[in-house]
Design a protein around this motif. Structure first.
Motif: not given
Length: 492
Positions: A37-38, A42, A182, A184-185
């Motif tokens: 996902h990232s 990240y 996630r 990066r989030n």
């Protein structure tokens, strides 16, 4: 371990976590159907955030709270206030100074202080250049030793707790790394939170300043009538002594009048010079001249205000005094000076010199921001350059120039060092600019300097003056910002 060493150790653990998290994410299997996902960077930043943010937050809270708890413990063990006893705040300060002095002693000498007296400790500290106050008493020695023990225990606990939190964050973050994490989030959320905290510092600082002044001002107005303060015309700040009914007078009008008068004289000098300089640089000067003159003008803004105060005190004031004496001698034959060395004119002229770069720089930026099409249209219709400046450019730039002048006026009202050295301390109400006159800032300085305790009634009046000055500059800034917004809506 010092606080800086703890911070460095936490950052080192965070750097190790960043490298481990990035490497672990890079080793995760991924294919066309199951991608990360990232990006791995990240994931490394995710681990770094879990290591540093909780640990440094705990460290900050501990650094702030530990002195409060130690101070309250020492204050609670102070002997009861008796006749001849030092005030609690002075006693606590002496205990703190004694503790700081004992810390520099070697371990063997510190161990031998159990049951000692101040008379035996004083020579040990003075040999190392650490003087003790003459009022230091024997009961302060065990309190200082307890303070040292509490601080050492607190520092040890802070070190262990911070490192444990950092390691726990490292283990927890590494255990969560997977393809669909996630990261990066989460990292962007941390960055967003950091930016929000940074942007809130200015607001929180302003709120803290206002509240600190308001609480003390309420205390002052509980003793002095607000009507007497805001509408009084006599300034004799003193509180009634014990058993006396004589009360000072705290009329704000002379101080407010002096503040506005000196600011008016300064603006009377700075506005024409600064505005004409801005018009010349924006409309008439060639590029080489502009690139030379504008930095030279802005150098004035970088000179410390205390230097302007010295300039006013030893150069401008005596010059005006001697010049007035010469002029008076030529006219009347009596070589007496009618301009005092410390006067409204002296402070206003020097403050005006200081304000020139503010007026010229702000006005120059506003004039150059006027659309080029307005200039070309005016010149194309046959107007001269001076007519274009007078009838087109200045009307278009007028709202911005007015807002710049209001911001400059708020700077003049809040000036301290120049008026302290050049305006005098007499609280007068006069229209004669050749006489000495005082301002709000001068009286704030005089009330908060010297041997007065900041919690004494004599210092409370300074907070009332400060909140008044704050309200004045706040109103000017609000008006200036309103004009700026209106100007942008019209000409953007």
């Amino acid at each position: 371990m010092s606080t800086l060493s703890i911070v460095i150790l936490v950052l080192l653990i965070g750097a190790i976590g960043f490298a481990l998290g990035r490497a672990r994410a890079a080793r995760l299997p991924s294919g066309p159907k199951e991608k990360l996902h990232s990006r791995p960077i990240y994931h490394g930043s995710y681990v770094l955030s879990f290591v540093t943010v909780p640990a440094l937050a705990l460290l900050a809270v501990w650094v702030i709270a530990a002195p409060v708890f130690v101070g309250s413990d020492i204050a609670g063990r102070m002997p009861a206030q008796g006749e001849g006893q030092l005030p609690p705040h002075l006693a606590i300060n002496m205990v703190n100074s004694l503790a700081n002095g004992i810390r520099v002693l070697p371990a063997d000498e510190r161990d031998g202080l159990e049951g000692a007296s101040i008379a035996s400790v004083r020579p040990l500290l003075e040999r190392r250049g650490i003087p003790l106050a003459a009022e230091t008493q024997d009961y302060m020695l065990p309190l200082a030793q307890r303070q040292i023990a509490l601080e050492d225990t607190s520092r040890l606990g802070m070190t262990v707790a911070t490192i444990l939190v950092a390691l726990a964050g490292l283990v927890f973050a590494l255990s969560r790394i997977q393809r669909r994490l996630r990261a990066r989030n989460a990292v962007e959320g941390v960055v967003r939170g950091f930016l929000i905290i940074c942007s809130s510092i200015a607001i929180l600082t302003t709120v803290g300043i206002v509240l600190s002044m308001l609480f003390e001002s309420f205390d002052f107005f509980s003793r002095i009538s607000p009507a007497d303060f805001f509408f009084g015309t006599v300034w004799e700040p003193r509180f009634a002594a014990a058993g006396s009914s004589v009360q000072g007078q705290f009329g704000l009008i002379p101080l407010l009048y002096g503040t506005l008068y000196i600011a008016f004289v300064a603006m009377l000098f700075a506005v024409p010079v600064g505005l004409f300089a801005a018009i010349y640089m924006a409309e008439y000067a060639s590029n080489p001249v502009r690139s030379t003159v504008k930095p030279l003008l802005e150098v004035l803004a970088g000179i410390p205000t205390i230097v302007y105060g010295f300039f006013a005190l030893i150069t401008v004031g005596p010059f005006l005094r001697d010049l007035s004496a010469e002029l008076n001698g030529l006219v009347t034959g009596s070589y007496t000076s009618f301009i005092q060395a410390q006067s409204v004119l002296t402070a206003g002229l020097v403050m005006g010199i200081m304000l020139i770069p503010f007026v010229s720089s702000l006005s120059d930026d506003i004039i150059t921001a006027v659309p080029r099409s307005l200039r070309d249209g005016s010149l194309g219709l046959g107007a001269t350059r001076s007519e274009t400046v007078k009838r087109v450019i200045l009307p278009a730039a007028l709202p911005g120039i007015v807002s710049a002048l209001l911001l400059t006026a708020s700077r003049a009202i809040g000036e301290t060092m120049i008026v302290v050295l050049a305006a005098g301390i007499a609280a007068n109400i006069t229209i004669n600019p050749f006489e000495a006159m005082t301002t709000v800032t001068i009286k704030i300085v005089s009330q908060l300097t010297g041997d007065l305790d900041f919690t004494s009634p004599q210092s409370l009046v300074a907070f009332a003056l400060g909140i008044t000055l704050f309200a004045m500059t706040l109103v000017l800034n609000i008006v200036a910002l309103y004009i700026v917004r209106k100007y942008r809506e019209q000409y953007d």
